[in-house]
Design a protein around this motif. Sequence first.
Motif, PDB file in Angstrom:
ATOM      1  N   PRO A  67      52.371  50.229   6.029  1.00 55.17           N
ATOM      2  CA  PRO A  67      52.493  50.432   4.568  1.00 55.17           C
ATOM      3  C   PRO A  67      51.377  49.712   3.924  1.00 55.17           C
ATOM      4  N   GLU A  68      50.896  48.814   4.739  1.00 54.41           N
ATOM      5  CA  GLU A  68      49.692  47.966   4.260  1.00 54.41           C
ATOM      6  C   GLU A  68      48.283  48.664   4.082  1.00 54.41           C
ATOM      7  N   LEU A  69      48.019  49.703   4.792  1.00 56.95           N
ATOM      8  CA  LEU A  69      46.950  50.578   4.439  1.00 56.95           C
ATOM      9  C   LEU A  69      47.074  51.503   3.055  1.00 56.95           C
ATOM     10  N   SER A  70      45.869  51.450   2.354  1.00 55.53           N
ATOM     11  CA  SER A  70      45.753  52.460   1.322  1.00 55.53           C
ATOM     12  C   SER A  70      46.121  53.722   1.615  1.00 55.53           C
ATOM     13  N   GLY A 209      70.355  54.465  24.911  1.00 53.80           N
ATOM     14  CA  GLY A 209      69.516  53.576  24.285  1.00 53.80           C
ATOM     15  C   GLY A 209      70.341  52.598  23.307  1.00 53.80           C
ATOM     16  N   VAL A 210      69.449  51.659  22.531  1.00 53.26           N
ATOM     17  CA  VAL A 210      69.849  50.826  21.559  1.00 53.26           C
ATOM     18  C   VAL A 210      68.986  50.858  20.450  1.00 53.26           C
ATOM     19  N   PHE A 211      69.066  50.430  19.252  1.00 49.53           N
ATOM     20  CA  PHE A 211      68.237  50.031  18.309  1.00 49.53           C
ATOM     21  C   PHE A 211      67.639  48.826  18.449  1.00 49.53           C
ATOM     22  N   ALA A 212      66.223  48.935  18.662  1.00 47.97           N
ATOM     23  CA  ALA A 212      65.268  47.891  18.747  1.00 47.97           C
ATOM     24  C   ALA A 212      64.384  48.034  17.744  1.00 47.97           C
ATOM     25  N   PRO A 213      63.613  46.864  17.130  1.00 48.02           N
ATOM     26  CA  PRO A 213      62.621  47.082  16.047  1.00 48.02           C
ATOM     27  C   PRO A 213      61.399  47.623  16.539  1.00 48.02           C
ATOM     28  N   LEU A 214      61.108  48.296  15.778  1.00 47.42           N
ATOM     29  CA  LEU A 214      59.444  48.712  15.908  1.00 47.42           C
ATOM     30  C   LEU A 214      58.752  48.970  14.903  1.00 47.42           C
ATOM     31  N   PHE A 215      57.510  47.998  14.781  1.00 46.97           N
ATOM     32  CA  PHE A 215      57.080  48.100  13.270  1.00 46.97           C
ATOM     33  C   PHE A 215      58.210  47.685  12.188  1.00 46.97           C
ATOM     34  N   ASN A 274      59.227  47.366  23.175  1.00 48.32           N
ATOM     35  CA  ASN A 274      58.713  48.008  21.709  1.00 48.32           C
ATOM     36  C   ASN A 274      57.687  46.874  21.228  1.00 48.32           C
ATOM     37  N   GLN A 275      57.824  45.613  21.476  1.00 49.39           N
ATOM     38  CA  GLN A 275      56.639  44.818  21.016  1.00 49.39           C
ATOM     39  C   GLN A 275      55.212  45.084  21.841  1.00 49.39           C
ATOM     40  N   PHE A 276      55.663  45.358  23.108  1.00 53.96           N
ATOM     41  CA  PHE A 276      54.374  45.888  23.911  1.00 53.96           C
ATOM     42  C   PHE A 276      53.773  47.133  23.381  1.00 53.96           C
ATOM     43  N   VAL A 277      54.593  48.041  23.101  1.00 52.86           N
ATOM     44  CA  VAL A 277      54.077  49.213  22.734  1.00 52.86           C
ATOM     45  C   VAL A 277      53.475  49.289  21.414  1.00 52.86           C
ATOM     46  N   GLU A 278      54.099  48.539  20.293  1.00 52.43           N
ATOM     47  CA  GLU A 278      53.632  48.258  19.229  1.00 52.43           C
ATOM     48  C   GLU A 278      52.311  47.712  19.075  1.00 52.43           C
ATOM     49  N   ALA A 279      52.169  46.654  20.139  1.00 55.69           N
ATOM     50  CA  ALA A 279      50.715  45.992  19.884  1.00 55.69           C
ATOM     51  C   ALA A 279      49.771  46.968  20.395  1.00 55.69           C
TER      52      ALA A 279
END
Length: 318
Positions: A67-70, A209-215, A274-279
């Motif tokens: 969302p930070e990108l124009s 699965g479970v709900f885990a944060p991604l972005f 998810n932290q690893f994948v997001e990175a």
Amino acid sequence: MEKPHFRAALLHPRYWLTWMLFGLWYLLAQLPYRWQISLGRALGRLMLRFAKSRRDIAERNLALCFPELSAIKREQLLRRNFSSNGIALMETGMAWFRSSRWLRRRFTIEGLEYLQEANDRGQGVVMMAMHFTTLEIGAAFMSMSHPVDGMYRPHKNPVYDYMQRKGRERHGEDSEVYQRRDVRGMLRALQKGRAVWYAPDQDYGIKQGVFAPLFGIPTATVTGTSRFARVGRAKVIPYTVTRLEEKGFYHLKVFPAIEEIPSGDELKDAVLVNQFVEARMRENPAQYMWVHRRFKTRPEGEEPFYRKEKKRRKKRKK
């Protein structure tokens, strides 16, 4: 599973068009690498123009994750991403039809010692992949570098199924293939100290699965990574393959094991995955497969993110 075998039934007239398309694909794969990359970019531009539903999905994913990108920056990223998807089709042909000798000249590798250390200890490895557009050619590079067992989902078209298996298995003579539902087979392989390919970054629903944060978004995340590591007594070792277009080759990077997995807490492990994948997605967003509905499953009470799902839900209500 048994190795793929040719059957006379595959020559039935109903499959002739499929064989012709594979013949064309084979011929294209013999072209010089630069030509194939140019053709891939052209295919990507066609996809961007005509694959409207996939474009909508990718646009939505990029808006959610960046969302930070124009709007202009996201449009530029979208165009580069579709070019990357087009190139991926050509890379699949390279992986399936070019010689191992030709492919070996196309990549460099870093971090192979992490796999070798686990192998020396007789410890299984969950080889954690991610759905980048280099997925197919990257799997070929990985198979040529270290024995890795794969997961397999049969294709409805038996000719495509046969060619897909032949193409994927030809680079790893010491590798085994398991159907996606053959969890026991995968666990036995891990317990025997083998490396098994596994990609946990797609939406398979919340039942497994479970709900885990991604972005920052609650995202349905499979707990298989944690379960395979725990029951298979295995290390979780991720890898990525980056396309370096201007240099004309690829870089395969094997990362150190994520030592915290398994922690005994599947949610905590899913967060780590998810932290690893997001990175990795942030490092190379143009080459990730944004055309997938990664955020398809929503927590109860939340509105769907994608247009098609809205239409389907309205029909169900009627």
